[in-house]
Write a protein that holds these residues in place. Structure first.
Motif, PDB file in Angstrom:
ATOM      1  N   VAL A  82       1.785   5.179   0.476  1.00  0.00           N
ATOM      2  CA  VAL A  82       1.354   6.311   1.302  1.00  0.00           C
ATOM      3  C   VAL A  82       2.293   7.491   1.041  1.00  0.00           C
ATOM      4  N   VAL A 121       7.716   9.555   9.899  1.00  0.00           N
ATOM      5  CA  VAL A 121       6.675   8.592   9.554  1.00  0.00           C
ATOM      6  C   VAL A 121       7.200   7.163   9.742  1.00  0.00           C
ATOM      7  N   PRO A 140      -0.849  14.672   3.123  1.00  0.00           N
ATOM      8  CA  PRO A 140      -0.286  13.329   3.230  1.00  0.00           C
ATOM      9  C   PRO A 140      -1.397  12.299   3.416  1.00  0.00           C
ATOM     10  N   GLY A 141      -1.163  11.090   2.924  1.00  0.00           N
ATOM     11  CA  GLY A 141      -2.166  10.035   3.101  1.00  0.00           C
ATOM     12  C   GLY A 141      -2.037   8.960   2.046  1.00  0.00           C
ATOM     13  N   LEU A 142      -3.077   8.132   1.965  1.00  0.00           N
ATOM     14  CA  LEU A 142      -3.080   6.978   1.065  1.00  0.00           C
ATOM     15  C   LEU A 142      -2.954   7.421  -0.384  1.00  0.00           C
ATOM     16  N   VAL A 169      -2.495   1.366  -4.433  1.00  0.00           N
ATOM     17  CA  VAL A 169      -2.406  -0.041  -4.026  1.00  0.00           C
ATOM     18  C   VAL A 169      -1.674  -0.776  -5.138  1.00  0.00           C
ATOM     19  N   VAL A 185       0.874  -1.164   0.000  1.00  0.00           N
ATOM     20  CA  VAL A 185       0.000   0.000   0.000  1.00  0.00           C
ATOM     21  C   VAL A 185       0.913   1.215   0.000  1.00  0.00           C
ATOM     22  N   ARG A 189       3.328  -5.031   3.250  1.00  0.00           N
ATOM     23  CA  ARG A 189       4.203  -3.857   3.194  1.00  0.00           C
ATOM     24  C   ARG A 189       3.417  -2.559   3.037  1.00  0.00           C
ATOM     25  N   VAL A 190       3.895  -1.533   3.722  1.00  0.00           N
ATOM     26  CA  VAL A 190       3.484  -0.157   3.440  1.00  0.00           C
ATOM     27  C   VAL A 190       4.689   0.548   2.822  1.00  0.00           C
TER      28      VAL A 190
END
Lengths: 134, 134
Positions: free
Chosen positions: B11, B19, B75-77, B80, B9, B53-54
């Motif tokens: 980010v 972070v 900031p954010g998603l 995928v 994912v 995993r991120v």
């Protein structure tokens, strides 16, 4: 806390049917479950990819918190859920660390397990869920 | 195509260090790799949770495509990524199905594998990446 794995990625959609069809046809995912949860104001479908999951969520009505998300941001990525051993203990430890919680107490999610949400302000803009491991 | 799994994912963050620290301390993740990719205009850190995993990505400068994302959404998603057997074949099959591609040809991602991005308009608002399986 120690998250063992990513349990699912949450995606907000307007209408489940065409999105389920897209995830099946384009990406080869398999529908794992589909459920309406009146208490959460959502209808959800979970798509599996091997051991991984995308949770598609649609608002049940204009009162749903997701309706506001759709209006302001449109359909798209919504949250990341991590599998933990114990949701209540995890919330206590996060609170000790000064983390802002959306849910102070666990509630029951679409999988029938305890879940809770952590506020995105404490995770650099990512709405974060913890889910009890199966 | 058939995606075997969610590879990661993605980010978007402003600055990697705080972070990475949050994902290690609050969520118990483990730093898998950290890499600067000048060609992509990003600096990235990958956090592991079991097999999952991120991928945290920060813009290298104001010219980075991520700088615009941060300015408009914060900031954010971001995306995928799905693991596939063959990125080039996947792109050909998606194109046959009328899918809008960001990358018509594979390029090399931070893991050193072939990757390509699919336009969010073809996946109900979700920027979608395919990654060659390791």
């Amino acid at each position: 806390m120690t998250a063992r794995a990513i349990h699912h990625v949450g995606v907000v959609v307007e209408d489940l049917d065409p999105v389920v069809e897209t995830y099946e046809r384009l990406l080869g995912g398999q529908l794992e479950l589909r459920r309406t949860v009146e208490a959460l104001g959502i209808e959800a479908a979970v798509i599996r990819f091997g051991d991984d999951r995308v949770e598609l969520i649609a608002p049940l009505g204009d009162d749903s918190p997701l309706a506001g998300f759709l209006e302001s941001r449109g359909p798209g990525l919504h949250h990341v859920a991590y599998e933990v051993g114990d949701v209540r203990g995890t919330l206590a430890r996060l609170k000790e660390q000064g983390v802002e919680l959306v849910d102070e107490e666990p509630r029951i999610g679409i999988f029938g397990h305890e879940i809770a949400f952590v506020h995105p302000d404490s995770v650099h803009g990512v709405l974060t869920e913890v889910v009890a491991g199966g």
